[in-house]
Design a protein around this motif. Structure first.
Motif, short mmCIF file in Angstrom:
data_model
loop_
_atom_site.label_atom_id
_atom_site.label_comp_id
_atom_site.label_asym_id
_atom_site.label_seq_id
_atom_site.Cartn_x
_atom_site.Cartn_y
_atom_site.Cartn_z
N THR A 222 -0.15 10.48 -9.71
CA THR A 222 0.15 9.09 -9.35
C THR A 222 -0.47 8.73 -8.00
O THR A 222 -1.02 7.64 -7.84
CB THR A 222 1.68 8.87 -9.30
OG1 THR A 222 2.23 9.11 -10.60
CG2 THR A 222 2.01 7.45 -8.87
N VAL A 223 -0.39 9.63 -7.04
CA VAL A 223 -0.99 9.37 -5.73
C VAL A 223 -2.50 9.17 -5.85
O VAL A 223 -3.06 8.21 -5.29
CB VAL A 223 -0.68 10.52 -4.75
CG1 VAL A 223 -1.47 10.35 -3.46
CG2 VAL A 223 0.81 10.57 -4.44
N VAL B 267 3.68 0.85 -10.96
CA VAL B 267 3.62 2.24 -10.49
C VAL B 267 4.83 3.02 -10.98
O VAL B 267 4.73 4.21 -11.31
CB VAL B 267 3.48 2.30 -8.95
CG1 VAL B 267 4.76 1.90 -8.25
CG2 VAL B 267 3.05 3.70 -8.50
N CYS C 31 -6.40 1.17 -5.74
CA CYS C 31 -6.08 0.18 -4.69
C CYS C 31 -6.97 0.27 -3.46
O CYS C 31 -7.19 -0.74 -2.78
CB CYS C 31 -4.62 0.34 -4.24
SG CYS C 31 -3.40 0.02 -5.51
N TRP D 261 -3.30 5.90 -7.72
CA TRP D 261 -2.96 4.74 -6.90
C TRP D 261 -4.01 4.49 -5.83
O TRP D 261 -4.44 3.35 -5.62
CB TRP D 261 -1.58 4.95 -6.26
CG TRP D 261 -1.13 3.79 -5.44
CD1 TRP D 261 -1.17 3.67 -4.08
CD2 TRP D 261 -0.55 2.56 -5.92
NE1 TRP D 261 -0.67 2.46 -3.68
CE2 TRP D 261 -0.28 1.76 -4.78
CE3 TRP D 261 -0.25 2.08 -7.18
CZ2 TRP D 261 0.28 0.49 -4.90
CZ3 TRP D 261 0.33 0.82 -7.29
CH2 TRP D 261 0.58 0.05 -6.16
N SER E 170 0.82 -1.21 0.00
CA SER E 170 0.00 0.00 0.00
C SER E 170 0.85 1.26 0.00
O SER E 170 0.57 2.21 -0.75
CB SER E 170 -0.91 0.01 1.23
OG SER E 170 -1.83 -1.05 1.20
N LEU F 57 3.95 2.73 -3.71
CA LEU F 57 3.62 4.10 -4.09
C LEU F 57 4.85 4.98 -3.95
O LEU F 57 5.13 5.82 -4.81
CB LEU F 57 2.47 4.63 -3.24
CG LEU F 57 2.11 6.11 -3.45
CD1 LEU F 57 1.72 6.37 -4.90
CD2 LEU F 57 0.99 6.52 -2.50
#
Length: 265
Positions: free
Chosen positions: A174-175, A154, A182, A178, A62, A66
């Motif tokens: 991206t954050v 990622v 997820c 993600w 998790s 990232l």
């Protein structure tokens, strides 16, 4: 080919090891994952050491993967902006494929090194306490079949965004993506989400099937064609789909970098 690949990989790994972004992003998140695994009642309250190792792997996947993506978002852009870098690469005996693979694998291995070390340390303590090697097998399965594919995806996705956008914007997107992919279960997402499906980069299916993670991390209490029951086949499908998406992002990122490099020359 092999020698050129190894030299490229070594060079890229050393360059990543000197990057403050790698150590300043990945290592704190790895330590946070270990802290949560050793203090959270949800993890520590369970007597099965394999369950605890699997739950720790979920935390690692998790946060740490990232962090890998955020640290490596500027990987392709550095090659675009560094003066003479394209000419230097062309002058080396390494073929384009070896250069490309080394450029991806070197920084990725460097970024994952502290993650793997801390998860292995945690599993070793669990194994010693329980008198069983099962937690070590759980951690190894999680690293190879969940953490590594997730990190590949990622890193490739963030690298693609970094070649298209300013690095800060690429990291922010991206954050968001993600978390959506997820950790937005269907019940809490106004939009369709891959969370809990065989498309989720969290790799919940292999974590549950092969690493002893809690069952909820596979389907996330959802249903449908993309959220089948956990089995060896669906876990393998999850891994294959994540790797396929990573390959697509990787190829697109290098295509964008090549187009921009030729346009600037």
């Amino acid at each position: 080919m092999v020698t050129a690949l190894l030299w490229t990989l070594r060079y890229e790994a050393l360059m990543a090891a000197r990057s403050r972004a790698v150590w300043g992003t990945v290592l704190p998140l790895a330590l946070l994952s270990l802290l949560l695994a050793t203090t959270s009642p949800t993890v520590t309250g369970h007597g099965d050491p394999v369950f605890r190792a699997g739950a720790a792997a979920v935390l690692v996947n998790s946060f740490c993967t990232l962090g890998v993506g955020l640290a490596l978002a500027d990987r392709l852009r550095r090659g675009l902006e560094a003066r003479g870098m394209a000419e230097l690469r062309t002058a080396t005996p390494a073929k384009p494929l070896a250069q490309s693979l080394g450029t991806l694998a070197g920084p990725l291995l460097t970024a994952l090194a502290p993650v793997a070390a801390l998860l292995a340390l945690y599993a070793t303590v669990l194994a010693a306490t329980a008198g069983s090697v099962a937690p070590l097998g759980s951690a190894a399965a999680a690293l190879c079949l969940a953490v590594l594919p997730s990190a590949l995806l990622v890193a490739a996705f963030a690298g693609l965004l970094g070649a298209l956008l300013p690095v800060a914007a690429a990291r922010a997107i991206t954050v968001v993506v993600w978390l959506w992919a997820c950790h937005f279960p269907p019940a809490f997402s106004p939009l369709p989400t891959p969370t809990g499906t065989v498309l989720s980069p969290l790799n919940g299916y292999p974590l549950v099937a092969w690493a002893g993670a809690p069952q909820v991390w596979a389907t996330r209490q959802g249903g449908g064609v993309l959220r089948p029951d956990v089995s060896g086949a669906t876990a393998l499908l999850n891994v294959v789909l994540v790797l396929a998406m990573a390959a697509c992002c990787y190829a697109l990122g290098h295509l964008v970098a090549r187009i921009r490099r030729h346009g600037a020359s």
